[in-house]
Design a protein around this motif. Structure first.
Motif, PDB file in Angstrom:
ATOM      1  N   ASN A 175     -44.772  -4.536 -22.181  1.00  0.00           N
ATOM      2  CA  ASN A 175     -45.062  -3.798 -23.416  1.00  0.00           C
ATOM      3  C   ASN A 175     -46.542  -3.869 -23.773  1.00  0.00           C
ATOM      4  N   SER A 176     -47.079  -5.074 -23.720  1.00  0.00           N
ATOM      5  CA  SER A 176     -48.462  -5.280 -24.141  1.00  0.00           C
ATOM      6  C   SER A 176     -49.442  -4.554 -23.223  1.00  0.00           C
ATOM      7  N   PHE A 177     -49.194  -4.610 -21.930  1.00  0.00           N
ATOM      8  CA  PHE A 177     -50.056  -3.922 -20.980  1.00  0.00           C
ATOM      9  C   PHE A 177     -50.058  -2.420 -21.267  1.00  0.00           C
ATOM     10  N   VAL A 178     -48.879  -1.858 -21.473  1.00  0.00           N
ATOM     11  CA  VAL A 178     -48.787  -0.418 -21.744  1.00  0.00           C
ATOM     12  C   VAL A 178     -49.442  -0.076 -23.078  1.00  0.00           C
ATOM     13  N   LEU A 179     -49.212  -0.887 -24.108  1.00  0.00           N
ATOM     14  CA  LEU A 179     -49.845  -0.638 -25.405  1.00  0.00           C
ATOM     15  C   LEU A 179     -51.368  -0.690 -25.299  1.00  0.00           C
ATOM     16  N   GLY A 180     -51.874  -1.650 -24.541  1.00  0.00           N
ATOM     17  CA  GLY A 180     -53.320  -1.730 -24.360  1.00  0.00           C
ATOM     18  C   GLY A 180     -53.868  -0.496 -23.695  1.00  0.00           C
ATOM     19  N   ALA A 181     -53.182  -0.008 -22.655  1.00  0.00           N
ATOM     20  CA  ALA A 181     -53.631   1.198 -21.958  1.00  0.00           C
ATOM     21  C   ALA A 181     -53.564   2.412 -22.874  1.00  0.00           C
ATOM     22  N   GLN A 182     -52.489   2.541 -23.644  1.00  0.00           N
ATOM     23  CA  GLN A 182     -52.328   3.688 -24.528  1.00  0.00           C
ATOM     24  C   GLN A 182     -53.255   3.631 -25.739  1.00  0.00           C
ATOM     25  N   SER A 183     -53.775   2.449 -26.036  1.00  0.00           N
ATOM     26  CA  SER A 183     -54.747   2.371 -27.131  1.00  0.00           C
ATOM     27  C   SER A 183     -56.050   3.068 -26.744  1.00  0.00           C
ATOM     28  N   VAL A 184     -56.286   3.204 -25.446  1.00  0.00           N
ATOM     29  CA  VAL A 184     -57.462   3.915 -24.941  1.00  0.00           C
ATOM     30  C   VAL A 184     -57.128   5.366 -24.643  1.00  0.00           C
ATOM     31  N   ASP A 185     -55.971   5.581 -24.023  1.00  0.00           N
ATOM     32  CA  ASP A 185     -55.547   6.928 -23.640  1.00  0.00           C
ATOM     33  C   ASP A 185     -54.053   7.080 -23.939  1.00  0.00           C
ATOM     34  N   PRO A 186     -53.690   7.716 -25.042  1.00  0.00           N
ATOM     35  CA  PRO A 186     -52.278   7.850 -25.422  1.00  0.00           C
ATOM     36  C   PRO A 186     -51.425   8.579 -24.393  1.00  0.00           C
ATOM     37  N   ALA A 187     -52.061   9.299 -23.469  1.00  0.00           N
ATOM     38  CA  ALA A 187     -51.303  10.041 -22.467  1.00  0.00           C
ATOM     39  C   ALA A 187     -50.855   9.154 -21.303  1.00  0.00           C
ATOM     40  N   ILE A 188     -51.266   7.922 -21.290  1.00  0.00           N
ATOM     41  CA  ILE A 188     -50.910   7.007 -20.190  1.00  0.00           C
ATOM     42  C   ILE A 188     -49.399   6.814 -20.125  1.00  0.00           C
ATOM     43  N   LYS A 189     -48.859   6.845 -18.899  1.00  0.00           N
ATOM     44  CA  LYS A 189     -47.465   6.523 -18.644  1.00  0.00           C
ATOM     45  C   LYS A 189     -47.414   5.290 -17.734  1.00  0.00           C
ATOM     46  N   ALA A 190     -46.254   4.650 -17.712  1.00  0.00           N
ATOM     47  CA  ALA A 190     -46.141   3.418 -16.922  1.00  0.00           C
ATOM     48  C   ALA A 190     -44.877   3.408 -16.090  1.00  0.00           C
ATOM     49  N   LYS A 191     -44.965   2.770 -14.939  1.00  0.00           N
ATOM     50  CA  LYS A 191     -43.808   2.558 -14.072  1.00  0.00           C
ATOM     51  C   LYS A 191     -43.688   1.061 -13.776  1.00  0.00           C
ATOM     52  N   VAL A 192     -42.452   0.622 -13.583  1.00  0.00           N
ATOM     53  CA  VAL A 192     -42.196  -0.795 -13.346  1.00  0.00           C
ATOM     54  C   VAL A 192     -41.284  -0.946 -12.134  1.00  0.00           C
ATOM     55  N   VAL A 193     -41.599  -1.904 -11.286  1.00  0.00           N
ATOM     56  CA  VAL A 193     -40.713  -2.287 -10.194  1.00  0.00           C
ATOM     57  C   VAL A 193     -40.390  -3.768 -10.352  1.00  0.00           C
ATOM     58  N   TRP A 194     -39.112  -4.095 -10.353  1.00  0.00           N
ATOM     59  CA  TRP A 194     -38.665  -5.488 -10.482  1.00  0.00           C
ATOM     60  C   TRP A 194     -38.388  -6.079  -9.098  1.00  0.00           C
ATOM     61  N   VAL A 195     -38.878  -7.291  -8.875  1.00  0.00           N
ATOM     62  CA  VAL A 195     -38.597  -7.969  -7.601  1.00  0.00           C
ATOM     63  C   VAL A 195     -37.600  -9.116  -7.772  1.00  0.00           C
ATOM     64  N   ASN A 196     -37.299  -9.467  -9.034  1.00  0.00           N
ATOM     65  CA  ASN A 196     -36.296 -10.490  -9.342  1.00  0.00           C
ATOM     66  C   ASN A 196     -36.613 -11.866  -8.765  1.00  0.00           C
ATOM     67  N   GLU A 197     -37.865 -12.134  -8.537  1.00  0.00           N
ATOM     68  CA  GLU A 197     -38.325 -13.453  -8.113  1.00  0.00           C
ATOM     69  C   GLU A 197     -39.713 -13.684  -8.692  1.00  0.00           C
ATOM     70  N   TRP A 198     -40.041 -14.966  -8.888  1.00  0.00           N
ATOM     71  CA  TRP A 198     -41.381 -15.290  -9.372  1.00  0.00           C
ATOM     72  C   TRP A 198     -42.405 -15.261  -8.241  1.00  0.00           C
ATOM     73  N   PHE A 199     -41.991 -15.729  -7.079  1.00  0.00           N
ATOM     74  CA  PHE A 199     -42.939 -15.849  -5.972  1.00  0.00           C
ATOM     75  C   PHE A 199     -42.284 -15.366  -4.688  1.00  0.00           C
ATOM     76  N   SER A 200     -42.675 -14.167  -4.265  1.00  0.00           N
ATOM     77  CA  SER A 200     -42.199 -13.624  -3.004  1.00  0.00           C
ATOM     78  C   SER A 200     -43.235 -12.610  -2.515  1.00  0.00           C
ATOM     79  N   PRO A 201     -44.282 -13.073  -1.858  1.00  0.00           N
ATOM     80  CA  PRO A 201     -45.371 -12.175  -1.443  1.00  0.00           C
ATOM     81  C   PRO A 201     -44.909 -10.904  -0.732  1.00  0.00           C
ATOM     82  N   PRO A 202     -43.944 -10.972   0.212  1.00  0.00           N
ATOM     83  CA  PRO A 202     -43.526  -9.715   0.859  1.00  0.00           C
ATOM     84  C   PRO A 202     -42.907  -8.721  -0.124  1.00  0.00           C
ATOM     85  N   LYS A 203     -42.043  -9.201  -1.016  1.00  0.00           N
ATOM     86  CA  LYS A 203     -41.420  -8.304  -1.986  1.00  0.00           C
ATOM     87  C   LYS A 203     -42.447  -7.766  -2.974  1.00  0.00           C
ATOM     88  N   GLU A 204     -43.399  -8.600  -3.352  1.00  0.00           N
ATOM     89  CA  GLU A 204     -44.437  -8.155  -4.278  1.00  0.00           C
ATOM     90  C   GLU A 204     -45.269  -7.046  -3.642  1.00  0.00           C
TER      91      GLU A 204
END
Length: 395
Positions: A189-218
């Protein structure tokens, strides 16, 4: 021999005997009195044994590495007053309970459990180990000998968002997310809000890897985002794989938790760096003084616990100035409070990261993630539409 000579010889012999006796007496050394026994040395004060439980390797370059820097800071600060140890790559499973009990069995009296998934295991062992103080990072359950602590990572994410909003050419930013709990949702949320505070037209996409540390999945998740039109990425995972993938593909990204600039200098836009040293120093100092405090502790930009560092040279000066302005004004003064729900979260009530149905708070396709500023009612909450990639969180 006449009488006179005889008397002279006797006299001479007598004088010689007396002289020898005198010489013998003079040459005899006087024995010194026995020395009093030295007082027994006072027993050395027992060192405070401090243990750290890490969810990933200390070489991850991010989350765990920063905790390790904090451990080194307290060892340097307190010297021979403490003895610190760590166990790395401990899964958020029954292994965590085993490690916690093993540390206590070795005389450890202060334990920092540094990942959200250790929460139930800390709660399970704490009643059996009343003489051990537990500090659980990012958790929300306290007890008589359990405190919780966290860094306001969403503040760093917001500052990164400002830079992303000023640098994205496709007007699409992305996040490689780890585990769907409120802490992570806040950061998105915060990352997107920060981006939209500069450019309200910004959109965001998210990919979940369901792990904290997995370099290949990341890396795979980052590739999916780039293929979907994302040209600036943030992450809530522990390795520098997202940043490395960005450099390989010619887009930009941020380091998270630690300074990751060296891993991909061309792609690096900045790193949201956590400094655990001040908090760990306070807790260890309080414990040594017999003044350990339970409860919940949450430090951010104001306390010097997190900041956006090493902003890239090609970021426009007006964006850098905006980051410098937003840091002390909005984050320290008008604190952002970004949660998936206003009444739910790690530092509030309710089941963290789960909706009423028991499913993760972030859905497969998209979700309106609520983010509001402190002091505003729910009806005034700003709705941020975050489009989640089809590879989003598994049920």
């Amino acid at each position: 021999m006449n009488l006179v000579n005889k008397r002279s010889l006797l006299k001479t012999a007598a004088l010689s005997a007396l002289a020898l006796a005198a010489l013998a007496g003079c040459s005899k050394k006087e024995e010194a009195p026995a020395a009093a026994p030295a007082p027994a040395a006072a027993p050395a004060a027992d060192k405070l044994k401090v243990g750290f439980v890490y969810v990933s390797p200390i070489g991850d370059g991010g989350w765990t590495y920063q905790h390790e820097l904090g451990r080194r800071a307290i060892q340097e600060k307190f010297g021979d007053k403490i003895e610190s140890t760590f166990v790395e790559s401990v899964p958020e499973s029954a292994d965590a309970e085993r490690v916690l009990r093993d540390m206590a069995g070795q005389g450890t009296k202060l334990v920092f459990a540094t990942s959200f998934g250790y929460q139930e295991f800390v709660q399970k062992v704490a009643p059996d180990l009343k003489d051990v103080k537990f500090e659980h990072a990012t958790g929300y359950k306290q007890a008589e000998n359990v405190a919780t602590y966290d860094t306001k990572t969403f503040e760093g994410a917001y500052l990164a968002g400002i830079v992303a909003g000023g640098m994205s050419k496709t007007k699409t930013v992305g996040v490689v997310a780890s585990v769907p709990i409120p802490e992570v949702v806040r950061n998105i949320n915060s990352f997107v809000l920060g981006a939209q505070s500069v450019d309200p037209a910004i959109k965001a996409k998210v990919v979940w890897v369901n792990e904290w540390f997995s370099p290949p999945k990341e890396a795979e998740a980052a590739t999916s985002l780039i293929n979907g039109g994302v040209d600036v990425m943030y992450q809530n995972t522990n390795s520098p794989s997202v940043l490395k993938t960005a450099e390989e593909r010619g887009v930009r990204a941020f380091g998270k938790d630690g300074d990751m600039s060296a891993y991909a200098p061309k792609a690096h836009l900045g790193s949201a760096v956590i400094d655990w040293g001040p908090y760990y120093t306070k807790v260890v100092g309080d414990t040594l003084a017999g003044q350990w405090q339970g409860g919940a502790h949450w430090w951010g930009v104001k306390e010097g616990a997190i900041d956006l560092l090493k902003i890239a040279d090609d970021v426009p000066q007006e964006i850098k100035d905006r980051v410098a302005k937003e840091g002390p004004r909005r984050l320290a003064g008008r604190q952002l409070r970004c949660l998936d729900r206003p009444d739910q979260g790690q530092h509030g009530q309710g089941s963290p990261g789960r909706g009423p149905s028991g499913r993760p708070a972030v859905s497969h396709q998209h979700q309106l993630l609520r983010c509001r500023r402190r002091g505003q009612g729910p009806r005034h909450g700003r709705q941020v539409k975050v489009s989640c990639h089809p590879r989003a969180a598994r049920q």
